[in-house]
Design a protein around this motif. Sequence first.
Motif, PDB file in Angstrom:
ATOM      1  N   LEU A  63      56.928 -13.593  46.372  1.00  0.00           N
ATOM      2  CA  LEU A  63      58.300 -13.849  45.937  1.00  0.00           C
ATOM      3  C   LEU A  63      58.820 -15.079  46.672  1.00  0.00           C
ATOM      4  O   LEU A  63      58.681 -15.183  47.906  1.00  0.00           O
ATOM      5  CB  LEU A  63      59.179 -12.636  46.242  1.00  0.00           C
ATOM      6  CG  LEU A  63      58.706 -11.312  45.610  1.00  0.00           C
ATOM      7  CD1 LEU A  63      59.487 -10.148  46.198  1.00  0.00           C
ATOM      8  CD2 LEU A  63      58.852 -11.355  44.105  1.00  0.00           C
ATOM      9  N   LEU A  73      65.215 -10.062  48.415  1.00  0.00           N
ATOM     10  CA  LEU A  73      64.581  -9.989  47.101  1.00  0.00           C
ATOM     11  C   LEU A  73      63.393  -9.036  47.128  1.00  0.00           C
ATOM     12  O   LEU A  73      63.197  -8.232  46.203  1.00  0.00           O
ATOM     13  CB  LEU A  73      64.137 -11.388  46.672  1.00  0.00           C
ATOM     14  CG  LEU A  73      63.277 -11.502  45.400  1.00  0.00           C
ATOM     15  CD1 LEU A  73      63.993 -10.887  44.214  1.00  0.00           C
ATOM     16  CD2 LEU A  73      62.930 -12.961  45.131  1.00  0.00           C
ATOM     17  N   ARG A  92      64.647  -5.359  47.178  1.00  0.00           N
ATOM     18  CA  ARG A  92      65.100  -4.923  45.849  1.00  0.00           C
ATOM     19  C   ARG A  92      63.918  -4.716  44.917  1.00  0.00           C
ATOM     20  O   ARG A  92      63.905  -3.772  44.109  1.00  0.00           O
ATOM     21  CB  ARG A  92      66.058  -5.961  45.257  1.00  0.00           C
ATOM     22  CG  ARG A  92      67.401  -6.028  45.933  1.00  0.00           C
ATOM     23  CD  ARG A  92      68.482  -6.524  44.979  1.00  0.00           C
ATOM     24  NE  ARG A  92      68.096  -7.752  44.296  1.00  0.00           N
ATOM     25  CZ  ARG A  92      68.698  -8.931  44.446  1.00  0.00           C
ATOM     26  NH1 ARG A  92      69.706  -9.045  45.290  1.00  0.00           N
ATOM     27  NH2 ARG A  92      68.316  -9.991  43.765  1.00  0.00           N
ATOM     28  N   THR A  93      62.921  -5.594  45.020  1.00  0.00           N
ATOM     29  CA  THR A  93      61.769  -5.516  44.127  1.00  0.00           C
ATOM     30  C   THR A  93      60.946  -4.264  44.400  1.00  0.00           C
ATOM     31  O   THR A  93      60.494  -3.585  43.471  1.00  0.00           O
ATOM     32  CB  THR A  93      60.895  -6.779  44.283  1.00  0.00           C
ATOM     33  OG1 THR A  93      61.679  -7.933  43.989  1.00  0.00           O
ATOM     34  CG2 THR A  93      59.701  -6.730  43.351  1.00  0.00           C
ATOM     35  N   LEU A 130      60.326  -1.489  41.511  1.00  0.00           N
ATOM     36  CA  LEU A 130      58.972  -1.210  41.017  1.00  0.00           C
ATOM     37  C   LEU A 130      58.709   0.284  40.897  1.00  0.00           C
ATOM     38  O   LEU A 130      57.938   0.722  40.033  1.00  0.00           O
ATOM     39  CB  LEU A 130      57.934  -1.845  41.946  1.00  0.00           C
ATOM     40  CG  LEU A 130      57.818  -3.367  41.896  1.00  0.00           C
ATOM     41  CD1 LEU A 130      56.828  -3.862  42.943  1.00  0.00           C
ATOM     42  CD2 LEU A 130      57.393  -3.849  40.512  1.00  0.00           C
ATOM     43  N   VAL A 146      59.416  -6.771  36.088  1.00  0.00           N
ATOM     44  CA  VAL A 146      60.399  -6.438  37.117  1.00  0.00           C
ATOM     45  C   VAL A 146      60.510  -7.557  38.142  1.00  0.00           C
ATOM     46  O   VAL A 146      61.611  -7.944  38.559  1.00  0.00           O
ATOM     47  CB  VAL A 146      60.022  -5.105  37.795  1.00  0.00           C
ATOM     48  CG1 VAL A 146      60.856  -4.891  39.064  1.00  0.00           C
ATOM     49  CG2 VAL A 146      60.222  -3.944  36.833  1.00  0.00           C
ATOM     50  N   ALA A 147      59.351  -8.082  38.562  1.00  0.00           N
ATOM     51  CA  ALA A 147      59.372  -9.144  39.570  1.00  0.00           C
ATOM     52  C   ALA A 147      60.112 -10.381  39.061  1.00  0.00           C
ATOM     53  O   ALA A 147      60.926 -10.979  39.781  1.00  0.00           O
ATOM     54  CB  ALA A 147      57.940  -9.503  39.969  1.00  0.00           C
ATOM     55  N   LYS A 148      59.850 -10.761  37.817  1.00  0.00           N
ATOM     56  CA  LYS A 148      60.538 -11.923  37.241  1.00  0.00           C
ATOM     57  C   LYS A 148      62.037 -11.661  37.114  1.00  0.00           C
ATOM     58  O   LYS A 148      62.865 -12.541  37.381  1.00  0.00           O
ATOM     59  CB  LYS A 148      59.945 -12.256  35.883  1.00  0.00           C
ATOM     60  CG  LYS A 148      58.553 -12.852  35.943  1.00  0.00           C
ATOM     61  CD  LYS A 148      58.020 -13.143  34.545  1.00  0.00           C
ATOM     62  CE  LYS A 148      56.605 -13.693  34.593  1.00  0.00           C
ATOM     63  NZ  LYS A 148      56.064 -13.936  33.219  1.00  0.00           N
ATOM     64  N   GLU A 184      63.966  -9.556  38.878  1.00  0.00           N
ATOM     65  CA  GLU A 184      64.632  -9.552  40.181  1.00  0.00           C
ATOM     66  C   GLU A 184      64.746 -10.964  40.734  1.00  0.00           C
ATOM     67  O   GLU A 184      65.754 -11.319  41.365  1.00  0.00           O
ATOM     68  CB  GLU A 184      63.860  -8.646  41.158  1.00  0.00           C
ATOM     69  CG  GLU A 184      63.918  -7.169  40.823  1.00  0.00           C
ATOM     70  CD  GLU A 184      65.322  -6.595  40.992  1.00  0.00           C
ATOM     71  OE1 GLU A 184      66.155  -7.217  41.709  1.00  0.00           O
ATOM     72  OE2 GLU A 184      65.609  -5.541  40.401  1.00  0.00           O
ATOM     73  N   ALA A 185      63.709 -11.785  40.531  1.00  0.00           N
ATOM     74  CA  ALA A 185      63.761 -13.171  40.999  1.00  0.00           C
ATOM     75  C   ALA A 185      64.864 -13.950  40.273  1.00  0.00           C
ATOM     76  O   ALA A 185      65.600 -14.741  40.882  1.00  0.00           O
ATOM     77  CB  ALA A 185      62.404 -13.845  40.795  1.00  0.00           C
TER      78      ALA A 185
END
Length: 424
Positions: free
Chosen positions: A211, A230, A233-234, A238, A296-298, A300-301
């Motif tokens: 991240l 970040l 939160r990720t 997840l 999810v990663a995208k 949250e980013a």
Amino acid sequence: MLIHPRLLPALAWTVLASAQTVPPVRADLEGMLPRLETLYQDLHRHPELSGHETRTAARMGELLRQEGYEVAAVGGGVVGVLRNGTGPVVLLRTELDALPVVENTGLPYASEAKGVMHACGHDAHMAVWAGTASLLARHRDQWRGTVLMVGQPSEELGEGAKAMLRDGLLARFPRPSFAIALHDSPDLPTGSVGYVAGYTMAAVNSGSLTLYGRGGHGARPEAAVDPVVLAARTVLALQTLVSREKDPLEPAVLTVGAINGGTKTNVIPDEVTLLMTVRSYDPKVQARLLAGIARVAKGEALAAGAPREPLLDLGETMPATWNDPDFTRRLAARLAAELGPDAVAPGRPDMVSEDFGEFGKAAGIPSALLRFGAVDPARFKAAKEAGTPLPSLHSAGFAPAMPGTLRTGVLALTFSALEALGKP
């Protein structure tokens, strides 16, 4: 794997005084047990990490040659072929590699390799495999067909089976009709065997998610994009892939095992890396989980205003280990007849993983991986009654009980092979 109640009074072995009253396979095994235990101790003293099993593979190959097998190097491992007329081709697999674990067993034959240990029992597996190879060679009157002994490297990395297949295992040698493997178990007493018909071990992807943020002073977070927050939160988001986006009746695990990032209390770093493992049985479930992680990663980013998208690298999927139900039950019935009905019982699937599945469902070969007991029955009973956990696989204190573990394993693998091979 949980112990089935019927296995608590595990099979007690008594060596009969007169060899003439003992079936030939059993009599030969009792005679070779001291040699197999010596082999086990030597392998335990000299473990080798995945991809470096040079001494181990050579030792296994030489043992096969001594029993009359045709031996070849394949994909970093070793293969032995023994032909005995027309009949099924049966692949018997063992693993060669050890783990980067500092041993703490106190055994007189403890590992002499610094920081390396056979903490998963592959040394016992190899001794069992060697004993089975010897018994099958000496008792060719009891079977017909071809035995394919496969000593596989790099099981702990999930790479060895693929390497052997890429190097022509199924093209250079007779194609197996069946594939069989054993794994010792700290959840079973010696003398007992557990089996699962169907999925027995999970598919797995393991790797990293990086991240990205924008570094800065810890006292001025408004001028930075904090990848630590970040990451937090990720990790939480997840978990909803398992708890909210998957059928509760479909097993799956998503574990973040490490969060790496930052150097100082008042410095916001530029990036944070999550290390994770993702496991399930169904390929469709695994694919949904992997796609969900990326999504999810995208998301949250994007929500955090990250300067660039995350980098996801979870590698290739190692397939689940599928025990062909009909074949597995057939082996279990034979073992129950040979070892006694109280010594063989169904167990539960496990979310651990290993690459024997590459030889099975992935290659279209009916296969079975069985568990065999590795704990002294008296110690097993005392631990259960006291509620005391026993050393687990991959722990610094794991040590199979000898010679009971070897006896159980050789009998289980030999009789399984005889069941799968043709009859005279």
